[in-house]
Design an enzyme around this catalytic site. Sequence first.
Site, PDB file in Angstrom:
ATOM      1  N   SER A 276       0.833  -1.198   0.000  1.00  0.00           N
ATOM      2  CA  SER A 276       0.000   0.000   0.000  1.00  0.00           C
ATOM      3  C   SER A 276       0.868   1.248   0.000  1.00  0.00           C
ATOM      4  CB  SER A 276      -0.856  -0.029   1.269  1.00  0.00           C
ATOM      5  OG  SER A 276      -1.447   1.222   1.498  1.00  0.00           O
TER       6      SER A 276
ATOM      7  N   TYR B 113      -2.244  -1.563  10.933  1.00  0.00           N
ATOM      8  CA  TYR B 113      -2.466  -2.088   9.584  1.00  0.00           C
ATOM      9  C   TYR B 113      -1.313  -1.672   8.668  1.00  0.00           C
ATOM     10  CZ  TYR B 113      -3.911  -2.048   4.738  1.00  0.00           C
ATOM     11  OH  TYR B 113      -3.916  -2.212   3.372  1.00  0.00           O
TER      12      TYR B 113
ATOM     13  N   LYS C 213       1.889  -3.923   6.532  1.00  0.00           N
ATOM     14  CA  LYS C 213       2.300  -3.840   5.119  1.00  0.00           C
ATOM     15  C   LYS C 213       3.801  -3.542   5.037  1.00  0.00           C
ATOM     16  CE  LYS C 213      -1.509  -4.862   3.487  1.00  0.00           C
ATOM     17  NZ  LYS C 213      -1.672  -6.105   2.767  1.00  0.00           N
TER      18      LYS C 213
END
Length: 334
Positions: free
Chosen positions: A124, A149, A153
Amino acid sequence: MKILVTGGTGFIGSHTVVELLDQNNDVVIIDNLCNSSESVIKNIEKISGKKVPFFNIDIRDKKALEELCTKNKFDCCIHFAGLKAVGESCQKPLEYYDNNINGTLVLLEVLKKYNCHNFVFSSSATVYGSPKSNPIDETFPKGTCTNPYGWTKSMIEQILIDLHNANPDWNIALLRYFNPIGAHKSGLIGENPNGIPNNLMPYITQVAVGQRKELNVFGNDYDTPDGTGVRDYIHVVDLAKGHVKALKVIKEKQGLKIYNLGTGHGYSVMQVLKTFEKVNNIKIPYKIKPRRPGDIAACYANPQKALKELGWKAQYTLEDMCRDSYNWEIHKKN
Ligand code: NAD
Ligand code: UD1
């Protein structure tokens, strides 16, 4: 190619499976259905006119993965499975680290054991943190993430870089998505968020169908042309096609490569709102609210590397994205 797709019944995974099948790849989907439903499979099959094998498997279930790999010889794995709600990740960090990081480790271990050393990862733009300027290219340093989160990544990227350094026979594409919206034009597959949507487009479409009263615009005092946040929205079908193009890294055994998948255009919240209203001929009531904690003013990609090296370029416009997102929301209601 025979491709294992994890998280293949989810939003981006389902659209990617459609594109993979269209290019005559052999696809096997696994998903534990924690954020999607098995009915997606029949809709993928409706769109593609092809059958696709599906297994309800959690990526942390080593035994089930091993059994699958004993029966199938995969050339490559495209790994979408993961939890992705930013707010929830702050409430349940251990769940996020376990699902996303531990899950990826278990998956990689099994793939290694069965000699599948080809991997495409859903990363991302969040890994850039707050960028020093825009557009962002792949040489920009990774930044500080504002939530667990985002860290999953960033950490998984590092794990994959270390894996490739230790075993250069691994071919890995790290794909940094900007803001995926839109849906397949058939209205058969799309994004299906649980509860109140965090992201802008699903919130707008829910206001459009009367499920929510009005959009909250988080901040109009950013250093952007109209004061509202600017992002690089990309049609999910363009993003899905980017995965097919990224298989070049695998086919040509290029080692580890990192690509931004974005359009290169930044649009503000108000521009998205106005475009949605115009394209769909509908009024979206809104209120200006304070900034959302953790948000940055602007974030958009320089997508030139993917164009030069993969021959990939996003084709759909913001108008297309607004039309297809609304079309999906209407179909979902019926
Ligand atoms: P999604 O929630 O629609 O799809 C993810 C799928 O993974 C779901 O079907 C879910 O059931 C499945 N899953 C989750 N944990 C699993 C597990 N332990 N075992 C098996 N299946 C599991 O999300 P999406 O928007 O399609 O995102 C796909 C990937 O892309 C995710 O890794 C996400 O973090 C990443 N990503 C998404 C965005 C975005 O805006 N949608 C942006 C950047 C990156
Ligand atoms: C968010 C996540 C990012 C994740 C991405 C997935 C944060 C800080 N970042 O990105 O990690 O990869 O989703 O797509 O949560 N907005 C409103 N009203 C709303 C919702 C959003 O005004 O109801 C604004 C936001 O302030 C922002 C823009 O719309 O300016 C886009 O927001 P969103 O869709 O949530 O995406 P990101 O914040 O870019």
